[in-house]
Design an enzyme around this catalytic site. Structure first.
Site, PDB file in Angstrom:
ATOM      1  N   GLN A 100       0.820  -1.211   0.000  1.00 52.52           N
ATOM      2  CA  GLN A 100       0.000   0.000   0.000  1.00 52.52           C
ATOM      3  C   GLN A 100       0.856   1.263   0.000  1.00 52.52           C
ATOM      4  O   GLN A 100       0.550   2.227  -0.695  1.00 52.52           O
ATOM      5  CB  GLN A 100      -0.924   0.028   1.230  1.00 52.52           C
ATOM      6  CG  GLN A 100      -2.056  -0.991   1.188  1.00 52.52           C
ATOM      7  CD  GLN A 100      -3.078  -0.703   0.097  1.00 52.52           C
ATOM      8  OE1 GLN A 100      -3.459   0.437  -0.136  1.00 52.52           O
ATOM      9  NE2 GLN A 100      -3.515  -1.746  -0.586  1.00 52.52           N
ATOM     10  N   HIS A 124      -6.605   0.244   7.157  1.00 55.94           N
ATOM     11  CA  HIS A 124      -7.384  -0.875   7.691  1.00 55.94           C
ATOM     12  C   HIS A 124      -7.635  -0.550   9.170  1.00 55.94           C
ATOM     13  O   HIS A 124      -6.744  -0.036   9.851  1.00 55.94           O
ATOM     14  CB  HIS A 124      -6.572  -2.167   7.518  1.00 55.94           C
ATOM     15  CG  HIS A 124      -7.238  -3.405   8.062  1.00 55.94           C
ATOM     16  ND1 HIS A 124      -8.593  -3.636   7.969  1.00 55.94           N
ATOM     17  CD2 HIS A 124      -6.719  -4.489   8.695  1.00 55.94           C
ATOM     18  CE1 HIS A 124      -8.876  -4.812   8.519  1.00 55.94           C
ATOM     19  NE2 HIS A 124      -7.755  -5.349   8.973  1.00 55.94           N
ATOM     20  N   ASP A 162     -13.668  -6.724   6.213  1.00 57.10           N
ATOM     21  CA  ASP A 162     -12.385  -6.984   5.541  1.00 57.10           C
ATOM     22  C   ASP A 162     -11.807  -8.317   6.009  1.00 57.10           C
ATOM     23  O   ASP A 162     -11.395  -9.145   5.198  1.00 57.10           O
ATOM     24  CB  ASP A 162     -11.406  -5.838   5.830  1.00 57.10           C
ATOM     25  CG  ASP A 162     -10.109  -5.990   5.059  1.00 57.10           C
ATOM     26  OD1 ASP A 162     -10.099  -5.667   3.854  1.00 57.10           O
ATOM     27  OD2 ASP A 162      -9.115  -6.454   5.642  1.00 57.10           O
ATOM     28  N   GLU A 195     -11.467 -11.723   3.545  1.00 56.75           N
ATOM     29  CA  GLU A 195     -10.188 -12.377   3.223  1.00 56.75           C
ATOM     30  C   GLU A 195     -10.112 -13.796   3.795  1.00 56.75           C
ATOM     31  O   GLU A 195      -9.508 -14.676   3.198  1.00 56.75           O
ATOM     32  CB  GLU A 195      -8.987 -11.511   3.622  1.00 56.75           C
ATOM     33  CG  GLU A 195      -8.780 -11.298   5.098  1.00 56.75           C
ATOM     34  CD  GLU A 195      -7.937 -10.060   5.427  1.00 56.75           C
ATOM     35  OE1 GLU A 195      -7.779  -9.175   4.561  1.00 56.75           O
ATOM     36  OE2 GLU A 195      -7.455  -9.975   6.561  1.00 56.75           O
TER      37      GLU A 195
HETATM   38  P1  NDP Z   1       3.658  -4.420   3.586  1.00 57.56           P
HETATM   39  O1  NDP Z   1       4.026  -5.601   4.396  1.00 57.56           O
HETATM   40  O2  NDP Z   1       3.551  -4.583   2.100  1.00 57.56           O
HETATM   41  O3  NDP Z   1       4.676  -3.222   3.853  1.00 57.56           O
HETATM   42  C1  NDP Z   1       5.110  -2.894   5.106  1.00 57.56           C
HETATM   43  C2  NDP Z   1       6.099  -1.742   5.049  1.00 57.56           C
HETATM   44  O4  NDP Z   1       6.390  -1.373   6.397  1.00 57.56           O
HETATM   45  C3  NDP Z   1       7.410  -2.062   4.386  1.00 57.56           C
HETATM   46  O5  NDP Z   1       7.815  -0.947   3.622  1.00 57.56           O
HETATM   47  C4  NDP Z   1       8.351  -2.292   5.576  1.00 57.56           C
HETATM   48  O6  NDP Z   1       9.682  -1.919   5.273  1.00 57.56           O
HETATM   49  C5  NDP Z   1       7.791  -1.302   6.555  1.00 57.56           C
HETATM   50  N1  NDP Z   1       8.134  -1.628   7.945  1.00 57.56           N
HETATM   51  C6  NDP Z   1       7.934  -2.802   8.595  1.00 57.56           C
HETATM   52  N2  NDP Z   1       8.336  -2.710   9.870  1.00 57.56           N
HETATM   53  C7  NDP Z   1       8.776  -1.444  10.030  1.00 57.56           C
HETATM   54  C8  NDP Z   1       9.312  -0.740  11.134  1.00 57.56           C
HETATM   55  N3  NDP Z   1       9.476  -1.325  12.323  1.00 57.56           N
HETATM   56  N4  NDP Z   1       9.661   0.554  10.955  1.00 57.56           N
HETATM   57  C9  NDP Z   1       9.506   1.149   9.754  1.00 57.56           C
HETATM   58  N5  NDP Z   1       9.006   0.526   8.675  1.00 57.56           N
HETATM   59  C10 NDP Z   1       8.653  -0.755   8.808  1.00 57.56           C
HETATM   60  O7  NDP Z   1       2.268  -3.862   4.191  1.00 57.56           O
HETATM   61  P2  NDP Z   1       0.868  -3.653   3.427  1.00 57.56           P
HETATM   62  O8  NDP Z   1       1.008  -2.546   2.458  1.00 57.56           O
HETATM   63  O9  NDP Z   1       0.331  -4.980   2.979  1.00 57.56           O
HETATM   64  O10 NDP Z   1      -0.080  -3.200   4.640  1.00 57.56           O
HETATM   65  C11 NDP Z   1      -0.075  -1.889   5.146  1.00 57.56           C
HETATM   66  C12 NDP Z   1      -1.486  -1.568   5.658  1.00 57.56           C
HETATM   67  O11 NDP Z   1      -2.394  -1.550   4.554  1.00 57.56           O
HETATM   68  C13 NDP Z   1      -2.058  -2.577   6.650  1.00 57.56           C
HETATM   69  O12 NDP Z   1      -2.820  -1.862   7.590  1.00 57.56           O
HETATM   70  C14 NDP Z   1      -2.982  -3.437   5.784  1.00 57.56           C
HETATM   71  O13 NDP Z   1      -4.046  -4.039   6.495  1.00 57.56           O
HETATM   72  C15 NDP Z   1      -3.515  -2.384   4.834  1.00 57.56           C
HETATM   73  N6  NDP Z   1      -4.041  -2.884   3.566  1.00 57.56           N
HETATM   74  C16 NDP Z   1      -3.280  -3.722   2.803  1.00 57.56           C
HETATM   75  C17 NDP Z   1      -3.730  -4.175   1.588  1.00 57.56           C
HETATM   76  C18 NDP Z   1      -2.844  -4.955   0.686  1.00 57.56           C
HETATM   77  O14 NDP Z   1      -3.251  -5.202  -0.425  1.00 57.56           O
HETATM   78  N7  NDP Z   1      -1.647  -5.390   1.061  1.00 57.56           N
HETATM   79  C19 NDP Z   1      -5.085  -3.833   1.103  1.00 57.56           C
HETATM   80  C20 NDP Z   1      -5.765  -2.832   1.918  1.00 57.56           C
HETATM   81  C21 NDP Z   1      -5.258  -2.430   3.132  1.00 57.56           C
HETATM   82  P3  NDP Z   1      10.944  -2.942   5.247  1.00 57.56           P
HETATM   83  O15 NDP Z   1      11.298  -3.116   3.811  1.00 57.56           O
HETATM   84  O16 NDP Z   1      11.973  -2.218   6.022  1.00 57.56           O
HETATM   85  O17 NDP Z   1      10.480  -4.236   5.901  1.00 57.56           O
HETATM   86 MG    MG Z   2      -7.276  -7.132   4.834  1.00 54.84          MG
END
Ligand code: NDP
Ligand code: MG
Ligand code: MG
EC number: 1.1.1.86
Length: 332
Positions: free
Chosen positions: A28, A107, A190, A194
């Site tokens: 996202q 979310h 949601d 899923e």
């Molecule tokens: P991802 O797992 O794809 O991405 C997570 C990001 O967070 C990465 O860039 C990661 O960087 C970073 N990160 C993880 N830990 C830390 C930390 N301690 N400090 C700083 N950065 C960190 O997440 P999503 O995009 O899937 O999900 C994000 C939100 O969106 C959630 O709330 C989810 O429910 C919601 N959502 C997701 C959907 C989807 O399709 N995936 C759909 C709709 C909503 P690094 O490379 O360093 O690990």
């Molecule tokens: Mg979800």
């Protein structure tokens, strides 16, 4: 009936002059950041050092620690994995969430299940695209958008709703439709979608069908095509024309088989179990167990993940997809 907002209904620009910090640059995060920047907004990224940091810099963003980005920002969008949000919020975000700022989510999990309790003098809202991040970006680039839900949990400034709508417009979702909801409804529907249908329901259905054919002595490659590959073609037809539209495209034999055999696979017992799943979501049991699983270093999660990855449908599928150059793995 739910009210749907489109670009033409939105005469709002509640983000003018504001800085938006996108915290996280994963599925996202990258999509929101790139779309908002292309829509003319001022976007910075908050991250830890690592893969995502490098990627965000390569995409031309100013990247800061989560601390610094949240200090600089007016609107903080939390796009970390749900199970990591609580700790990062307490250690790196809360102190910068001064009066009048906005805290946003894609979310409702952490607000609804009270993992994060924001201060009362900030706005709290969600904008949740109904699709994976890579599609949020890809459809935006083609001039379209992925529909989204929005909800306001706290409106301290009186502008939370306008900020949420402006944000939804900025990521392109108002081109497709933005629907108003609340955190409880977004979170529970949601999770149910899923678990019971989109991810859990479908993967279990596909595996059961594949195993039935292979165990009966049919070639795994044929089983793969029948139970996994063709699924996309059928789902695309449903997406475009509903069940009726899909049924217009298949043979009458397939349609008759759909009518008589579908209800034998998914029967009243399945629906009862779906209701159990929904109850576990509503009463917080699912959330509690998932939080606990993370506290136990994801022991069961890792075990199941590696079992799933070594299922024979995965090995057969990888081989077959290499022979189909038109099938691209665009989630990588
Ligand atoms: P991802 O797992 O794809 O991405 C997570 C990001 O967070 C990465 O860039 C990661 O960087 C970073 N990160 C993880 N830990 C830390 C930390 N301690 N400090 C700083 N950065 C960190 O997440 P999503 O995009 O899937 O999900 C994000 C939100 O969106 C959630 O709330 C989810 O429910 C919601 N959502 C997701 C959907 C989807 O399709 N995936 C759909 C709709 C909503 P690094 O490379 O360093 O690990
Ligand atoms: Mg979800
Ligand atoms: Mg067929």
């Amino acid at each position: 009936m739910v009210k749907v907002y489109y670009e033409s209904d939105m005469n709002v620009n509640a983000l003018e002059g504001k800085t938006i910090a996108i915290v996280g640059y994963g599925s996202q995060g990258h999509a929101h950041a790139l779309n908002l920047r292309d829509s003319g907004f001022n976007v910075i990224i908050g991250l830890r050092e690592g893969h995502s940091w490098d990627l965000a810099e390569k995409d031309g963003f100013q990247v800061f620690s989560v601390h610094e980005a949240c200090f600089k920002a007016d609107v903080i969008m939390m796009l970390l994995p749900d199970e990591k949000q609580r700790n990062v919020f307490e250690n790196e975000i809360r102190q910068h969430l001064t009066s009048g700022k906005s805290l946003a989510f894609a979310h409702g999990f952490n607000i609804h299940f009270q993992q994060i309790k924001p201060p009362v003098d900030v706005d709290v809202f969600l904008v949740a695209p109904k699709g994976p991040g890579h599609l949020v970006r890809r459809t935006f680039e083609t001039g379209a958008g992925v529909p989204a839900l929005f909800a306001v949990h706290q409106d301290h400034t009186g502008s939370a709703r306008d900020i949420a709508l402006t944000y939804a417009k900025g990521i392109g979702s108002a081109r497709a439709g933005v629907l108003e909801t609340n955190f409880k409804e977004e979170t529970e529907t949601d999770l149910f979608g899923e678990q019971a249908v989109l991810c859990g329901g479908v993967t279990s259905l596909v595996k059961a069908g594949y195993e039935t054919l292979v165990e009966a002595g049919y070639q795994p490659e044929l089983a793969y095509f029948e139970t996994m590959h063709e699924l996309k073609l059928i789902v695309d037809l449903m997406y475009e024309g509903g069940l009726t539209g899909m049924r217009q495209s298949i043979s009458d034999t397939a349609e008759w088989g759909d009518f008589v055999s579908g209800p034998r696979v998914i029967d009243a017992g399945t629906k009862e179990r779906m209701k159990d799943i929904l109850r576990d979501i509503q009463d917080g049991r699912f959330a509690q167990e998932w939080i606990q699983e993370n506290e136990n270093d994801r022991f069961n999660y890792q075990k199941i993940k590696s079992q799933e990855q070594s299922h024979s449908i995965e090995e057969v599928g990888e081989r077959l997809r290499k022979m189909m150059p038109f099938v691209q793995n665009r989630s990588k």
